[in-house]
Design a protein around this motif. Structure first.
Motif, PDB file in Angstrom:
ATOM      1  N   ASN A   3      34.640 -18.683 -23.120  1.00 16.40           N
ATOM      2  CA  ASN A   3      34.088 -18.037 -23.273  1.00 16.40           C
ATOM      3  C   ASN A   3      32.710 -18.092 -22.724  1.00 16.40           C
ATOM      4  O   ASN A   3      31.464 -19.247 -23.433  1.00 16.40           O
ATOM      5  CB  ASN A   3      34.120 -17.101 -24.301  1.00 16.40           C
ATOM      6  N   PRO A   4      32.152 -17.816 -21.202  1.00 19.37           N
ATOM      7  CA  PRO A   4      30.958 -18.116 -21.343  1.00 19.37           C
ATOM      8  C   PRO A   4      29.831 -17.827 -21.699  1.00 19.37           C
ATOM      9  O   PRO A   4      28.258 -18.741 -22.246  1.00 19.37           O
ATOM     10  CB  PRO A   4      30.835 -17.356 -19.643  1.00 19.37           C
ATOM     11  N   TRP A   5      29.933 -16.584 -23.166  1.00 13.50           N
ATOM     12  CA  TRP A   5      28.900 -16.768 -24.207  1.00 13.50           C
ATOM     13  C   TRP A   5      29.155 -17.172 -25.452  1.00 13.50           C
ATOM     14  O   TRP A   5      28.035 -17.510 -25.812  1.00 13.50           O
ATOM     15  CB  TRP A   5      28.828 -14.931 -24.282  1.00 13.50           C
ATOM     16  N   THR A   6      30.252 -17.586 -25.258  1.00 15.01           N
ATOM     17  CA  THR A   6      30.557 -17.759 -26.802  1.00 15.01           C
ATOM     18  C   THR A   6      30.898 -18.930 -27.207  1.00 15.01           C
ATOM     19  O   THR A   6      30.471 -20.272 -28.380  1.00 15.01           O
ATOM     20  CB  THR A   6      31.582 -16.931 -27.562  1.00 15.01           C
ATOM     21  N   ASN A  10      38.506 -16.234 -26.391  1.00  9.81           N
ATOM     22  CA  ASN A  10      38.522 -14.865 -26.030  1.00  9.81           C
ATOM     23  C   ASN A  10      37.344 -14.170 -24.825  1.00  9.81           C
ATOM     24  O   ASN A  10      36.834 -14.015 -25.361  1.00  9.81           O
ATOM     25  CB  ASN A  10      39.832 -13.701 -26.535  1.00  9.81           C
ATOM     26  N   PRO A  11      37.432 -14.278 -23.634  1.00  8.01           N
ATOM     27  CA  PRO A  11      38.917 -14.079 -22.582  1.00  8.01           C
ATOM     28  C   PRO A  11      39.373 -15.589 -22.789  1.00  8.01           C
ATOM     29  O   PRO A  11      38.821 -16.142 -21.644  1.00  8.01           O
ATOM     30  CB  PRO A  11      38.699 -13.384 -21.447  1.00  8.01           C
ATOM     31  N   TYR A  12      41.076 -15.273 -22.104  1.00  5.45           N
ATOM     32  CA  TYR A  12      41.374 -16.602 -21.306  1.00  5.45           C
ATOM     33  C   TYR A  12      41.585 -16.065 -19.903  1.00  5.45           C
ATOM     34  O   TYR A  12      41.613 -14.890 -19.646  1.00  5.45           O
ATOM     35  CB  TYR A  12      42.761 -17.290 -22.655  1.00  5.45           C
ATOM     36  N   THR A  13      41.831 -17.200 -19.001  1.00  6.63           N
ATOM     37  CA  THR A  13      42.479 -16.304 -17.230  1.00  6.63           C
ATOM     38  C   THR A  13      43.975 -16.881 -17.514  1.00  6.63           C
ATOM     39  O   THR A  13      44.488 -17.191 -18.851  1.00  6.63           O
ATOM     40  CB  THR A  13      42.170 -17.428 -16.851  1.00  6.63           C
ATOM     41  N   LYS A 120      40.392  -5.794 -19.962  1.00  6.66           N
ATOM     42  CA  LYS A 120      39.806  -6.969 -19.405  1.00  6.66           C
ATOM     43  C   LYS A 120      38.768  -6.414 -20.178  1.00  6.66           C
ATOM     44  O   LYS A 120      38.136  -8.023 -20.528  1.00  6.66           O
ATOM     45  CB  LYS A 120      40.255  -7.483 -18.283  1.00  6.66           C
ATOM     46  N   GLU A 121      38.476  -5.811 -19.321  1.00 10.71           N
ATOM     47  CA  GLU A 121      36.881  -6.255 -20.182  1.00 10.71           C
ATOM     48  C   GLU A 121      36.641  -6.254 -21.579  1.00 10.71           C
ATOM     49  O   GLU A 121      35.172  -6.820 -21.742  1.00 10.71           O
ATOM     50  CB  GLU A 121      35.798  -4.431 -19.292  1.00 10.71           C
ATOM     51  N   MET A 122      37.108  -5.216 -21.888  1.00  9.77           N
ATOM     52  CA  MET A 122      36.974  -5.210 -24.339  1.00  9.77           C
ATOM     53  C   MET A 122      37.559  -7.038 -24.602  1.00  9.77           C
ATOM     54  O   MET A 122      36.576  -8.140 -25.460  1.00  9.77           O
ATOM     55  CB  MET A 122      38.265  -4.764 -24.175  1.00  9.77           C
ATOM     56  N   GLY A 123      37.732  -7.696 -24.108  1.00  4.89           N
ATOM     57  CA  GLY A 123      38.211  -9.359 -23.407  1.00  4.89           C
ATOM     58  C   GLY A 123      39.440  -9.933 -24.399  1.00  4.89           C
ATOM     59  O   GLY A 123      39.454 -10.951 -24.749  1.00  4.89           O
ATOM     60  N   PHE A 124      40.639  -8.620 -23.394  1.00  2.00           N
ATOM     61  CA  PHE A 124      42.429  -9.228 -24.298  1.00  2.00           C
ATOM     62  C   PHE A 124      42.501 -10.990 -22.894  1.00  2.00           C
ATOM     63  O   PHE A 124      41.781 -10.378 -21.722  1.00  2.00           O
ATOM     64  CB  PHE A 124      42.385  -8.265 -23.802  1.00  2.00           C
TER      65      PHE A 124
END
Length: 288
Positions: A3-6, A10-13, A120-124
């Motif tokens: 995750n680029p922020w944490t 999540n999220p994974y591709t 997707k935006e939610m992070g699932f």
């Protein structure tokens, strides 16, 4: 990538989830996906080492003491409930395990492409087709199909999810449904052989035998792999409930693992709370 922020989780591709599952198989281990209707369930499912967490709207009913079939009924907005459980309960507490969102693909009130963008935006990290009309049969199933709310809408939802790079793990009840899902890019097929037996709110007579469950699961897996040899195939439901049951299915078929919702989340709560309460009630006062 993380995750680029944490830096983790999540999220994974789509490919990252597939690689994680393949790594499990390469270690000679069964893939285990688990339903979570609450944050506390998700936290300890992850601690137990599951490969995936799936959010079903039925998890809310299940953890409220009702049968999972309530998730198929008009007792709430299935898509909104799954998103709410994910946003406020599960995604905030899991650290690393991929979380999959249950999506009611035949919901006629939603632009499905738009809803999937929000998922997707939610992070699932992926989607699952639940509630699913694949487990509805008879006259009512025919009515759903003829009035534009049939299984084809779930297939279309998975086609869109594939285009959006969302991992997909899907329920099917027949080899033909497995073929349709594999053709639109489903990454994992779950052979749904009926409502889970056992416990306080499981079915008793409305199920198939273990031999029938194994045969149906194998046929579903074969149909999917005829389209995509790399698709993951998992068992679910009916008499396949305990680790011993899953071990039997794995020994008599060539599938990759198991998806447990009631059999993991509900059964675990029922058994542990009952026994723990009984242990407390065995206490006596004073020196007695």
């Amino acid at each position: 990538m993380p995750n680029p922020w944490t830096g983790k989780g999540n999220p994974y591709t789509k490919q990252e989830v597939k690689d994680r599952l393949q790594a499990t198989i390469d270690q000679g281990k069964a893939i285990i996906a688990a339903g979570a209707g609450t944050g506390i369930s998700a936290k300890f499912i992850e601690k137990g080492g599951a490969d995936l967490i799936i959010i079903y709207n039925s998890g809310r009913f299940r953890m409220a003491g009702h049968g999972s079939t309530a998730g198929l009924m008009a007792y709430g907005d299935a898509n909104a409930v799954a998103m709410e459980i994910g946003e406020f309960e599960v995604l905030p507490v899991v650290e690393e395990i991929p979380v999959i969102c249950g999506v009611h693909g035949s919901d006629p009130r939603r632009r499905m492409w738009h809803h999937l963008l929000k998922v997707k935006e939610m992070g699932f990290s992926g989607v699952n087709n639940f509630p699913t009309h694949s487990i509805v049969d008879g006259h009512f199933r025919q009515v759903l199909e003829e009035t534009g709310m049939g299984f084809a809408k779930e297939v279309e939802m998975i086609r869109l999810a594939t285009m959006m790079d969302l991992f997909s793990i899907v329920y099917v009840a027949t080899p033909e449904e497995a073929r349709q899902m594999a053709e639109v890019g489903a990454d994992a097929i779950i052979a749904h052989v009926g409502t889970t037996v056992g416990g306080s709110i499981g079915v008793v007579d409305a199920t198939c035998s273990m031999d029938e469950a194994i045969e149906r699961t194998q046929l579903i897996g074969d149909a999917a792999r005829n389209v995509n040899p790399d698709v993951f195939v998992l068992a679910h439901g009916g008499p396949v409930n305990t680790p011993a049951d899953v071990r039997e299915v794995l020994s008599k078929s060539d599938i990759h693992g198991f998806v447990g919702a009631s059999s993991l989340e509900r059964m675990g709560i029922e058994q542990s709370l009952t026994e723990l309460t009984r242990d407390f009630k065995r206490l006596t006062l004073g020196n007695g």
